[in-house]
Design a protein around this motif. Structure first.
Motif, PDB file in Angstrom:
ATOM      1  N   PRO A   9      59.739 106.948-116.187  1.00  0.00           N
ATOM      2  CA  PRO A   9      59.291 107.228-115.015  1.00  0.00           C
ATOM      3  C   PRO A   9      58.571 109.081-115.138  1.00  0.00           C
ATOM      4  CG  PRO A   9      61.308 107.718-115.041  1.00  0.00           C
ATOM      5  CD  PRO A   9      60.875 106.624-115.818  1.00  0.00           C
ATOM      6  N   SER A  13      51.806 107.387-116.583  1.00  0.00           N
ATOM      7  CA  SER A  13      51.674 106.388-116.987  1.00  0.00           C
ATOM      8  C   SER A  13      50.708 105.446-116.672  1.00  0.00           C
ATOM      9  CB  SER A  13      53.144 105.478-116.927  1.00  0.00           C
ATOM     10  OG  SER A  13      53.011 105.875-115.558  1.00  0.00           O
ATOM     11  N   GLU A  31      53.929  97.520-112.923  1.00  0.00           N
ATOM     12  CA  GLU A  31      55.053  98.147-113.182  1.00  0.00           C
ATOM     13  C   GLU A  31      55.576  96.291-113.076  1.00  0.00           C
ATOM     14  OE1 GLU A  31      57.092 101.049-111.537  1.00  0.00           O
ATOM     15  OE2 GLU A  31      55.833 102.279-111.492  1.00  0.00           O
ATOM     16  N   TYR A  34      58.763  95.559-111.877  1.00  0.00           N
ATOM     17  CA  TYR A  34      59.257  95.985-110.525  1.00  0.00           C
ATOM     18  C   TYR A  34      60.992  95.533-109.714  1.00  0.00           C
ATOM     19  CZ  TYR A  34      60.508 100.233-108.263  1.00  0.00           C
ATOM     20  OH  TYR A  34      60.983 101.734-107.651  1.00  0.00           O
ATOM     21  N   MET A  82      57.668  99.705-117.081  1.00  0.00           N
ATOM     22  CA  MET A  82      58.697 101.081-116.847  1.00  0.00           C
ATOM     23  C   MET A  82      59.722 100.755-117.612  1.00  0.00           C
ATOM     24  SD  MET A  82      57.492 103.643-115.263  1.00  0.00           S
ATOM     25  CE  MET A  82      56.391 103.097-116.065  1.00  0.00           C
TER      26      MET A  82
END
Length: 242
Positions: A9, A13, A31, A34, A82
């Motif tokens: 994070p 990105s 992501e 997520y 991530m």
């Protein structure tokens, strides 16, 4: 080509995702894991319910989509991943079937940015350990060392670093990658209203960052703990010191 960009994070990105989307020949996914990550961990992230409702919570389905064939009009498929989302029960067998790039940032800068949003952050929250583990796995199983780029290098000279990256990916660099329209994007994750204020005000990469921030307390200790992982990957960065 399916490109998995592995980041933590607060790491440039989203801006890099915008750069690839601006090419015109590249689909992007913000992501992918997520929703599955939140569903499994129970973490109370901002907009948790909305993220789970909007995303795919079955990690096997996410993995299958990550390696799906690309279309003729969008031959590139850029996935902004991530690293901290790849908890123990997330599938990893698909990773060797995509082209992997690791986006790194100095831990002090990550933690300074985190401090503006969170009162505290653990090492597991910022992805450095998981990023190093993924890098080591791919280094052992792949013929080539995975590509590594440092966000600070991008901000120093976006065109030069993106040209290097495109060269390593065997794709043509496009000048359009250096800018994008301001405001929200249709491919933003539903969490964008919480996290993307600054990048929504941008129309390109911000300029070079200043001196490293001074951290105190737990933020300083977490940044220090992350440094060995950052330095290990930094040694392989496209613009590493000679």
């Amino acid at each position: 080509m399916n490109i998995a960009m592995w980041s933590g994070p607060r790491n440039l990105s989203t801006a890099l995702m915008y750069a690839f989307a601006a090419r015109g020949d590249c689909a992007v996914w913000d992501e992918p894991f997520y929703a599955a990550y939140l569903a499994r961990t129970g973490l109370a992230h901002p907009m948790r319910d909305e993220i789970i409702a909007a995303g795919e919570t079955d990690p096997a389905q996410v993995a299958a989509a990550c390696v799906a064939p690309t279309s003729s009009d969008k031959p590139l498929f850029y996935q902004k991943h991530m690293c901290q989302h790849m908890i123990a029960d997330m599938p990893r067998d698909w990773i060797e079937d995509v082209t992997n790039v690791f986006l790194i940032r100095h831990p002090a800068r990550v933690m300074a940015s985190f401090a503006s949003k969170y009162e505290a952050a653990e090492l597991s929250d910022i992805g450095f350990v998981q990023q190093a583990e993924l890098f080591d796995r791919l280094s052992e199983t792949s013929k080539n060392i995975p590509i590594v780029i440092d966000s600070n290098d991008i901000r120093k000279n976006p065109e030069a670093v993106l040209r290097l990256l495109c060269d390593r990916l065997n794709i043509v660099f496009m000048q359009s990658m250096l800018g994008w329209p301001t405001g929200p994007k249709p491919y933003d994750g539903v969490w964008a209203p919480v996290w993307y204020h600054a990048v929504h005000r941008s129309s390109g990469f911000a300029g070079q960052e200043g001196p490293l921030p001074h951290l105190q307390g737990d933020f300083a200790r977490t940044a220090e703990a992350a440094m060995p992982y950052y330095e290990r990957l930094r040694a392989h960065a496209l613009t590493r010191p000679s």
